[in-house]
Design a protein around this motif. Sequence first.
Motif, mmCIF file in Angstrom:
data_model
loop_
_atom_site.group_PDB
_atom_site.id
_atom_site.type_symbol
_atom_site.label_atom_id
_atom_site.label_comp_id
_atom_site.label_asym_id
_atom_site.label_seq_id
_atom_site.Cartn_x
_atom_site.Cartn_y
_atom_site.Cartn_z
ATOM 1 N N VAL A 121 0.874 -1.356 -0.072
ATOM 2 C CA VAL A 121 -0.135 -0.001 0.004
ATOM 3 C C VAL A 121 0.966 1.322 -0.158
ATOM 4 O O VAL A 121 1.835 1.349 0.429
ATOM 5 N N ASN A 122 0.463 2.283 -0.846
ATOM 6 C CA ASN A 122 1.216 3.392 -0.701
ATOM 7 C C ASN A 122 0.780 4.209 0.710
ATOM 8 O O ASN A 122 -0.336 4.891 0.668
ATOM 9 N N ASN A 123 1.481 4.043 1.562
ATOM 10 C CA ASN A 123 1.211 4.533 2.877
ATOM 11 C C ASN A 123 1.302 6.312 3.108
ATOM 12 O O ASN A 123 0.863 6.789 3.865
ATOM 13 N N TYR A 124 2.550 6.415 2.569
ATOM 14 C CA TYR A 124 2.967 7.909 2.424
ATOM 15 C C TYR A 124 1.806 8.918 2.125
ATOM 16 O O TYR A 124 1.724 9.800 2.824
ATOM 17 N N LYS A 125 1.340 8.777 1.149
ATOM 18 C CA LYS A 125 0.582 9.824 0.484
ATOM 19 C C LYS A 125 -0.833 10.011 1.164
ATOM 20 O O LYS A 125 -1.138 11.071 1.688
ATOM 21 N N PRO A 126 -1.381 8.796 1.716
ATOM 22 C CA PRO A 126 -2.796 9.077 2.361
ATOM 23 C C PRO A 126 -2.319 9.698 3.639
ATOM 24 O O PRO A 126 -3.264 10.408 4.487
ATOM 25 N N MET A 127 -1.555 9.089 4.407
ATOM 26 C CA MET A 127 -0.889 9.624 5.784
ATOM 27 C C MET A 127 -0.664 10.999 5.785
ATOM 28 O O MET A 127 -1.148 11.886 6.663
ATOM 29 N N THR A 128 -0.078 11.412 4.713
ATOM 30 C CA THR A 128 0.342 13.042 4.598
ATOM 31 C C THR A 128 -1.102 13.563 4.577
ATOM 32 O O THR A 128 -1.283 14.557 5.277
ATOM 33 N N GLU A 129 -2.108 13.216 3.566
ATOM 34 C CA GLU A 129 -3.339 13.865 3.279
ATOM 35 C C GLU A 129 -4.018 13.773 4.750
ATOM 36 O O GLU A 129 -4.565 14.947 5.218
ATOM 37 N N PHE A 183 4.639 6.566 9.877
ATOM 38 C CA PHE A 183 5.000 7.855 10.831
ATOM 39 C C PHE A 183 6.014 8.907 10.093
ATOM 40 O O PHE A 183 5.858 10.092 10.675
ATOM 41 N N MET A 184 6.583 8.376 9.283
ATOM 42 C CA MET A 184 7.444 9.435 8.431
ATOM 43 C C MET A 184 6.578 10.443 7.881
ATOM 44 O O MET A 184 6.901 11.666 7.747
ATOM 45 N N ALA A 185 5.577 10.070 7.081
ATOM 46 C CA ALA A 185 4.584 10.973 6.592
ATOM 47 C C ALA A 185 3.988 11.989 7.533
ATOM 48 O O ALA A 185 4.028 13.258 7.429
ATOM 49 N N PHE A 186 3.619 11.362 8.805
ATOM 50 C CA PHE A 186 2.853 12.086 9.858
ATOM 51 C C PHE A 186 4.043 13.193 10.186
ATOM 52 O O PHE A 186 3.664 14.565 10.265
ATOM 53 N N LYS A 187 5.251 12.905 10.657
ATOM 54 C CA LYS A 187 6.321 13.706 11.194
ATOM 55 C C LYS A 187 6.643 14.660 10.049
ATOM 56 O O LYS A 187 6.996 15.674 10.431
ATOM 57 N N VAL A 234 5.060 16.209 7.843
ATOM 58 C CA VAL A 234 3.681 17.283 7.932
ATOM 59 C C VAL A 234 3.979 18.030 9.028
ATOM 60 O O VAL A 234 3.916 19.260 9.044
ATOM 61 N N LEU A 235 4.255 17.603 10.077
ATOM 62 C CA LEU A 235 4.324 18.282 11.339
ATOM 63 C C LEU A 235 5.428 19.284 11.292
ATOM 64 O O LEU A 235 5.243 20.364 11.551
ATOM 65 N N GLU A 236 6.536 18.856 10.532
ATOM 66 C CA GLU A 236 7.844 19.599 10.514
ATOM 67 C C GLU A 236 7.556 20.891 9.430
ATOM 68 O O GLU A 236 7.847 21.970 9.664
ATOM 69 N N LYS A 237 6.732 20.514 8.451
ATOM 70 C CA LYS A 237 6.370 21.301 7.503
ATOM 71 C C LYS A 237 5.751 22.521 7.816
ATOM 72 O O LYS A 237 5.823 23.752 7.623
ATOM 73 N N HIS A 238 4.873 22.395 9.034
ATOM 74 C CA HIS A 238 4.217 23.486 9.533
ATOM 75 C C HIS A 238 4.599 23.961 11.058
ATOM 76 O O HIS A 238 3.879 24.536 11.842
ATOM 77 N N ASN A 239 5.799 23.311 11.243
ATOM 78 C CA ASN A 239 6.408 23.915 12.452
ATOM 79 C C ASN A 239 5.895 23.498 13.749
ATOM 80 O O ASN A 239 5.774 24.512 14.581
ATOM 81 N N ILE A 240 5.291 22.317 13.630
ATOM 82 C CA ILE A 240 4.466 21.781 14.835
ATOM 83 C C ILE A 240 5.503 20.764 15.509
ATOM 84 O O ILE A 240 5.927 19.895 15.162
ATOM 85 N N PRO A 241 5.791 21.268 16.895
ATOM 86 C CA PRO A 241 6.593 20.395 17.658
ATOM 87 C C PRO A 241 6.006 19.011 18.197
ATOM 88 O O PRO A 241 4.904 18.931 18.275
ATOM 89 N N PHE A 242 6.917 17.958 17.988
ATOM 90 C CA PHE A 242 6.386 16.713 18.255
ATOM 91 C C PHE A 242 7.622 16.072 19.288
ATOM 92 O O PHE A 242 8.714 15.845 18.962
ATOM 93 N N ASN A 243 7.180 15.590 20.320
ATOM 94 C CA ASN A 243 7.907 15.033 21.526
ATOM 95 C C ASN A 243 8.067 13.614 21.413
ATOM 96 O O ASN A 243 7.141 13.115 21.130
ATOM 97 N N ARG A 244 9.468 13.226 21.371
ATOM 98 C CA ARG A 244 9.476 11.812 21.374
ATOM 99 C C ARG A 244 8.732 11.061 22.444
ATOM 100 O O ARG A 244 8.325 9.858 21.982
#
Length: 216
Positions: free
Chosen positions: A43-51, A79-83, A85-95
């Motif tokens: 499955v193309n995981n990256y594209k739909p998780m990004t969306e 997870f990479m797609a999710f992360k 997107v957050l980086e693109k919008h400067n949204i912090p994500f704590n480990r």
Amino acid sequence: TSGCIMLDRHCPDQLLLDSAERDYPILAMDRVLDQRCIKSLVVNNYKPMTELTEELVARGYRSFAFLAGLDTSDTQERFMAFKNVLEKHNIPFNRSDYLLGDFREKSGYKAAKLMMLSERLPQALVCANDNMAIGAMRAFRESGIRVPQDIAVTGFDGTPLAAELGLTTVDIPNYERGYLAAQQLIALLDGSDDYSTFMLSASVHLRGSVLPHCPK
């Protein structure tokens, strides 16, 4: 048997590689192995998780937790797609907001129980599959935490139970996936030497487990 379709995540890669070396055709689901006689359908995981993550951000969500499954390529790509997107919008994500499960409902339930030990829940819990999301929703409900008013929850897979529970998810066309897997295996049995990876598309399905607008 003349060949097989392998979906079991617990089957080790080396077993498939050893079998393929004996000219045994294998259609591998949800994993990519570079070996003659093995064709992968993923499955193309990256594209739909990004969306999906972009949609959450557009609705005003700014604090997130991510519930991962087993350490598979599916989990890594989601997870990479999710992360990203957050980086693109400067949204912090704590480990500390990266939680571990095993794709089963019980692990989602336990992860939610751990989350509730914190003084502050994130605005959204993004889960790597539906089963864990459903387990988390059950734990929240038992503790009087409302979905989506107190926390949004999303999944991935598009299971029938997700539809019943109103879970926002990514729908994987499972009937078509099974049909294509059988079709590709038959081609291998008929002598095809096309071992290139077959990528299957998936689509976001928004439901009531996410608010139209996240309150500030």
